[in-house]
Enzyme design. Sequence first.
Site, PDB file in Angstrom:
ATOM      1  N   ASN A  32       5.046 -20.606 -30.120  1.00 55.39           N
ATOM      2  CA  ASN A  32       3.995 -19.762 -29.529  1.00 55.39           C
ATOM      3  C   ASN A  32       4.435 -18.307 -29.392  1.00 55.39           C
ATOM      4  O   ASN A  32       3.666 -17.454 -28.955  1.00 55.39           O
ATOM      5  CB  ASN A  32       3.512 -20.320 -28.173  1.00 55.39           C
ATOM      6  CG  ASN A  32       4.626 -20.341 -27.135  1.00 55.39           C
ATOM      7  OD1 ASN A  32       5.697 -19.744 -27.321  1.00 55.39           O
ATOM      8  ND2 ASN A  32       4.382 -21.021 -26.026  1.00 55.39           N
ATOM      9  N   LYS A  35       8.737 -16.632 -26.245  1.00 57.89           N
ATOM     10  CA  LYS A  35      10.159 -16.252 -26.147  1.00 57.89           C
ATOM     11  C   LYS A  35      10.754 -16.007 -27.533  1.00 57.89           C
ATOM     12  O   LYS A  35      11.735 -15.289 -27.664  1.00 57.89           O
ATOM     13  CB  LYS A  35      10.967 -17.384 -25.481  1.00 57.89           C
ATOM     14  CG  LYS A  35      10.491 -17.756 -24.088  1.00 57.89           C
ATOM     15  CD  LYS A  35      11.118 -16.870 -23.057  1.00 57.89           C
ATOM     16  CE  LYS A  35      10.619 -17.213 -21.659  1.00 57.89           C
ATOM     17  NZ  LYS A  35      11.044 -16.248 -20.674  1.00 57.89           N
ATOM     18  N   GLY A  36      10.194 -16.655 -28.522  1.00 51.74           N
ATOM     19  CA  GLY A  36      10.760 -16.596 -29.870  1.00 51.74           C
ATOM     20  C   GLY A  36      10.355 -15.327 -30.611  1.00 51.74           C
ATOM     21  O   GLY A  36       9.562 -14.516 -30.129  1.00 51.74           O
ATOM     22  N   ALA A  74      11.223 -26.450 -28.213  1.00 47.32           N
ATOM     23  CA  ALA A  74      10.312 -25.609 -27.437  1.00 47.32           C
ATOM     24  C   ALA A  74      10.402 -25.953 -25.950  1.00 47.32           C
ATOM     25  O   ALA A  74       9.972 -27.033 -25.540  1.00 47.32           O
ATOM     26  CB  ALA A  74       8.886 -25.820 -27.927  1.00 47.32           C
ATOM     27  N   ALA A  75      10.987 -25.060 -25.166  1.00 50.36           N
ATOM     28  CA  ALA A  75      11.124 -25.295 -23.719  1.00 50.36           C
ATOM     29  C   ALA A  75      11.603 -24.019 -23.044  1.00 50.36           C
ATOM     30  O   ALA A  75      12.192 -23.150 -23.689  1.00 50.36           O
ATOM     31  CB  ALA A  75      12.143 -26.406 -23.457  1.00 50.36           C
ATOM     32  N   THR A 117      20.379 -31.033 -22.602  1.00 47.75           N
ATOM     33  CA  THR A 117      21.321 -30.067 -22.026  1.00 47.75           C
ATOM     34  C   THR A 117      22.385 -30.742 -21.164  1.00 47.75           C
ATOM     35  O   THR A 117      22.144 -31.813 -20.586  1.00 47.75           O
ATOM     36  CB  THR A 117      20.549 -29.060 -21.140  1.00 47.75           C
ATOM     37  OG1 THR A 117      21.479 -28.281 -20.394  1.00 47.75           O
ATOM     38  CG2 THR A 117      19.630 -29.739 -20.141  1.00 47.75           C
ATOM     39  N   TYR A 141      15.341 -27.443 -14.190  1.00 45.02           N
ATOM     40  CA  TYR A 141      15.516 -27.371 -15.643  1.00 45.02           C
ATOM     41  C   TYR A 141      16.153 -28.669 -16.167  1.00 45.02           C
ATOM     42  O   TYR A 141      15.617 -29.336 -17.060  1.00 45.02           O
ATOM     43  CB  TYR A 141      16.378 -26.154 -16.016  1.00 45.02           C
ATOM     44  CG  TYR A 141      16.846 -26.178 -17.447  1.00 45.02           C
ATOM     45  CD1 TYR A 141      15.927 -26.189 -18.500  1.00 45.02           C
ATOM     46  CD2 TYR A 141      18.211 -26.218 -17.770  1.00 45.02           C
ATOM     47  CE1 TYR A 141      16.347 -26.238 -19.824  1.00 45.02           C
ATOM     48  CE2 TYR A 141      18.637 -26.263 -19.088  1.00 45.02           C
ATOM     49  CZ  TYR A 141      17.694 -26.280 -20.104  1.00 45.02           C
ATOM     50  OH  TYR A 141      18.117 -26.335 -21.408  1.00 45.02           O
ATOM     51  N   ARG A 282      27.581 -17.408  -8.425  1.00 48.77           N
ATOM     52  CA  ARG A 282      26.158 -17.542  -8.735  1.00 48.77           C
ATOM     53  C   ARG A 282      25.761 -18.962  -8.313  1.00 48.77           C
ATOM     54  O   ARG A 282      26.457 -19.919  -8.657  1.00 48.77           O
ATOM     55  CB  ARG A 282      25.964 -17.369 -10.248  1.00 48.77           C
ATOM     56  CG  ARG A 282      24.525 -17.235 -10.695  1.00 48.77           C
ATOM     57  CD  ARG A 282      24.427 -16.914 -12.172  1.00 48.77           C
ATOM     58  NE  ARG A 282      24.784 -18.042 -13.022  1.00 48.77           N
ATOM     59  CZ  ARG A 282      24.665 -18.062 -14.351  1.00 48.77           C
ATOM     60  NH1 ARG A 282      24.212 -16.981 -14.983  1.00 48.77           N
ATOM     61  NH2 ARG A 282      25.022 -19.116 -15.052  1.00 48.77           N
TER      62      ARG A 282
END
Length: 330
Positions: A32, A35-36, A74-75, A117, A141, A282
């Site tokens: 889409n 981000k790409g 895609a994520a 992941t 996530y 972090r």
Amino acid sequence: MAILICGGAGYVGSHMVAELLEQGHETVVVDNLEKGHKAAVGKEARFYQGDLRDSLLMDKVFTENKISSVVNYAAYSLVGESVSEPMKYYENNVVGALSLLKSMLKHDVRNIVFSSTAAVYGEPSAIPITEDSPTLPVNPYGETKLTVEKILKWYEQTYNLSYATLRYFNVAGAHCSGEIGEDHTPETHLIPIILQTAMGKFSSLPLYGNDYDTPDGTCIRDYIHVTDLADAHILALKKLESGSPSLTYNLGSGNGFSNKEIIDTACHVTGRKIPIEQKGRRSGDPAVLIASSEKIKQELGWNPVRTDLETIIDSAWQWHSKYPEGFKNA
Ligand code: UFG
């Protein structure tokens, strides 16, 4: 027969498309472009701009192409953002995958390689992390990826779907051509931020935490070159297409490097000074994440060849030096 790459315009997906095209595979991409980058997609791939949740678009893609297998990249993948906006992550990562699976089954496509992941493991209880380590994500996530893994398991049982779940550790580096590489907005990953600091884009690198229980006090991660990662996907695809039962593998190099070691190596590779601003920890960062990838090496003969840290950082440096503004000027 063609391979469908969902999210093929993103960092990891575009390197997979490059490898597939190089090996002569017919390749179809759906992305889409939220981000790409269209410029990251190899010209010989057939490209469709759109979302996996658009079932009419996916009907068109599956009707116009003879797809044998799908790879889903895609994520959304920012850990911190997933904590502040979990709904966004469930809607894209889980609903998107469900919608893709529905389209696949409708068009009788039953092989899928799923991009998962290390975040599915959460805070590891033992190092190196093997595939049968407990999966206890500590952020939305990782939870969305684990949810899709579980969906795949039940769909296999009922709908005869075959899947390969690949759990990535820290992906880095860029294509050997120097023409594609990492370009995220915002960028949150250590190596690109270090290199952009070396180039003078940032005045200093925020280094998160120096009081971890590690030899130099900084976190340790396992870096895998993005092309070695793509090669593992191709092996997994071939195995699925040969009729193999479903597979789950870790993808890392098995070597841990501390954040300070990464900075030192980057100074050496770039020949530049990298000013550091020491920050506190972090939130959500485990001290050490190192994969055992023995299972995929033994079962599929995966042989990562770009495991040397200098090689990984140098390939990323070639990309950032050539295209300092990323795909804007590519
Ligand atoms: N870091 C800094 N400064 C920065 C950016 C990162 O010090 O500006 C540190 C982090 O605190 C961490 C290390 O560099 O200690 C690596 O951080 P990255 O953001 O590059 O990568 P992560 O290890 O956080 O993320 C990776 C994957 C995620 C996955 C996660 C699992 O990129 O997709 O591991 O924990 F979810």
